[in-house]
Design a protein around this motif. Structure first.
Motif, PDB file in Angstrom:
ATOM      1  N   PHE A  59      12.987  -2.148  11.964  1.00  0.00           N
ATOM      2  CA  PHE A  59      12.753  -1.870  10.543  1.00  0.00           C
ATOM      3  C   PHE A  59      12.285  -3.118   9.787  1.00  0.00           C
ATOM      4  N   PRO A  60      12.874  -4.305  10.022  1.00  0.00           N
ATOM      5  CA  PRO A  60      12.400  -5.483   9.276  1.00  0.00           C
ATOM      6  C   PRO A  60      10.907  -5.765   9.493  1.00  0.00           C
ATOM      7  N   ILE A  61      10.413  -5.473  10.673  1.00  0.00           N
ATOM      8  CA  ILE A  61       8.996  -5.714  10.965  1.00  0.00           C
ATOM      9  C   ILE A  61       8.122  -4.731  10.183  1.00  0.00           C
ATOM     10  N   PHE A  62       8.582  -3.479  10.080  1.00  0.00           N
ATOM     11  CA  PHE A  62       7.823  -2.501   9.296  1.00  0.00           C
ATOM     12  C   PHE A  62       7.729  -2.945   7.848  1.00  0.00           C
ATOM     13  N   PHE A  63       8.807  -3.514   7.337  1.00  0.00           N
ATOM     14  CA  PHE A  63       8.794  -3.964   5.944  1.00  0.00           C
ATOM     15  C   PHE A  63       7.853  -5.144   5.741  1.00  0.00           C
ATOM     16  N   GLU A  64       7.650  -5.943   6.753  1.00  0.00           N
ATOM     17  CA  GLU A  64       6.653  -7.015   6.656  1.00  0.00           C
ATOM     18  C   GLU A  64       5.259  -6.421   6.467  1.00  0.00           C
ATOM     19  N   TRP A  65       5.015  -5.284   7.123  1.00  0.00           N
ATOM     20  CA  TRP A  65       3.715  -4.629   6.981  1.00  0.00           C
ATOM     21  C   TRP A  65       3.514  -4.066   5.581  1.00  0.00           C
ATOM     22  N   LEU A  66       4.583  -3.904   4.824  1.00  0.00           N
ATOM     23  CA  LEU A  66       4.478  -3.387   3.457  1.00  0.00           C
ATOM     24  C   LEU A  66       4.171  -4.479   2.440  1.00  0.00           C
ATOM     25  N   GLN A  67       4.031  -5.713   2.885  1.00  0.00           N
ATOM     26  CA  GLN A  67       3.786  -6.813   1.961  1.00  0.00           C
ATOM     27  C   GLN A  67       2.454  -6.694   1.237  1.00  0.00           C
TER      28      GLN A  67
ATOM     29  N   ILE B  69      15.054  -2.884   1.929  1.00  0.00           N
ATOM     30  CA  ILE B  69      14.518  -2.825   0.567  1.00  0.00           C
ATOM     31  C   ILE B  69      15.119  -3.957  -0.260  1.00  0.00           C
ATOM     32  N   GLU B  70      16.427  -4.145  -0.121  1.00  0.00           N
ATOM     33  CA  GLU B  70      17.094  -5.227  -0.855  1.00  0.00           C
ATOM     34  C   GLU B  70      16.523  -6.591  -0.475  1.00  0.00           C
ATOM     35  N   ALA B  71      16.256  -6.784   0.808  1.00  0.00           N
ATOM     36  CA  ALA B  71      15.688  -8.061   1.267  1.00  0.00           C
ATOM     37  C   ALA B  71      14.312  -8.292   0.646  1.00  0.00           C
ATOM     38  N   ALA B  72      13.506  -7.262   0.574  1.00  0.00           N
ATOM     39  CA  ALA B  72      12.175  -7.392  -0.038  1.00  0.00           C
ATOM     40  C   ALA B  72      12.309  -7.711  -1.528  1.00  0.00           C
ATOM     41  N   LEU B  73      13.229  -7.042  -2.198  1.00  0.00           N
ATOM     42  CA  LEU B  73      13.399  -7.271  -3.632  1.00  0.00           C
ATOM     43  C   LEU B  73      13.949  -8.657  -3.940  1.00  0.00           C
ATOM     44  N   LYS B  74      14.692  -9.232  -3.021  1.00  0.00           N
ATOM     45  CA  LYS B  74      15.256 -10.568  -3.207  1.00  0.00           C
ATOM     46  C   LYS B  74      14.346 -11.667  -2.661  1.00  0.00           C
ATOM     47  N   SER B  75      13.208 -11.304  -2.130  1.00  0.00           N
ATOM     48  CA  SER B  75      12.338 -12.243  -1.430  1.00  0.00           C
ATOM     49  C   SER B  75      11.661 -13.270  -2.340  1.00  0.00           C
ATOM     50  N   GLY B  76      11.506 -12.952  -3.611  1.00  0.00           N
ATOM     51  CA  GLY B  76      10.766 -13.847  -4.490  1.00  0.00           C
ATOM     52  C   GLY B  76       9.253 -13.684  -4.358  1.00  0.00           C
ATOM     53  N   ASP B  77       8.817 -12.740  -3.548  1.00  0.00           N
ATOM     54  CA  ASP B  77       7.391 -12.457  -3.343  1.00  0.00           C
ATOM     55  C   ASP B  77       7.013 -11.270  -4.230  1.00  0.00           C
ATOM     56  N   PRO B  78       6.359 -11.533  -5.374  1.00  0.00           N
ATOM     57  CA  PRO B  78       6.057 -10.433  -6.300  1.00  0.00           C
ATOM     58  C   PRO B  78       5.190  -9.328  -5.694  1.00  0.00           C
ATOM     59  N   GLN B  79       4.258  -9.675  -4.817  1.00  0.00           N
ATOM     60  CA  GLN B  79       3.416  -8.660  -4.170  1.00  0.00           C
ATOM     61  C   GLN B  79       4.263  -7.734  -3.306  1.00  0.00           C
ATOM     62  N   TRP B  80       5.168  -8.327  -2.531  1.00  0.00           N
ATOM     63  CA  TRP B  80       6.029  -7.532  -1.657  1.00  0.00           C
ATOM     64  C   TRP B  80       6.984  -6.687  -2.494  1.00  0.00           C
ATOM     65  N   GLN B  81       7.519  -7.250  -3.538  1.00  0.00           N
ATOM     66  CA  GLN B  81       8.429  -6.505  -4.408  1.00  0.00           C
ATOM     67  C   GLN B  81       7.724  -5.314  -5.037  1.00  0.00           C
ATOM     68  N   PHE B  82       6.494  -5.507  -5.435  1.00  0.00           N
ATOM     69  CA  PHE B  82       5.722  -4.406  -6.021  1.00  0.00           C
ATOM     70  C   PHE B  82       5.426  -3.339  -4.982  1.00  0.00           C
TER      71      PHE B  82
END
Length: 79
Positions: free
Chosen positions: A32-40, A65-78
């Motif tokens: 799952f973490p790898i799939f979320f990288e593809w959502l960046q 989802i929480e990891a993406a939201l806490k990432s500090g990467d605005p593109q990924w968060q969006f």
């Protein structure tokens, strides 16, 4: 087939995304973490398809989802 074969090879690898639907959340938990990288980048075709398929895994996605939201990467968060 190794579960790692479900990881997209490039941003156009839509076949790998379609194969996800045949697997349970428990099968996919380790990748799952790898799939979320593809959502960046939501402009990638693979990201667009993943965003349609991943919701079927419901609460299993919450930590990712929480990891993406806490990432500090605005593109990924969006995305």
């Amino acid at each position: 087939m190794s579960i790692r074969n479900l990881i997209p090879k490039d941003k156009h690898d839509l076949d790998s995304v379609m194969r996800l639907m045949q697997h349970s959340a428990e099968d996919l938990e380790e990748i799952f973490p790898i799939f979320f990288e593809w959502l960046q980048d939501s402009n990638w075709p693979v990201a667009q398809e993943l965003s349609k398929v991943l919701p079927q895994y419901g609460t299993h996605l919450v930590p990712h989802i929480e990891a993406a939201l806490k990432s500090g990467d605005p593109q990924w968060q969006f995305s």
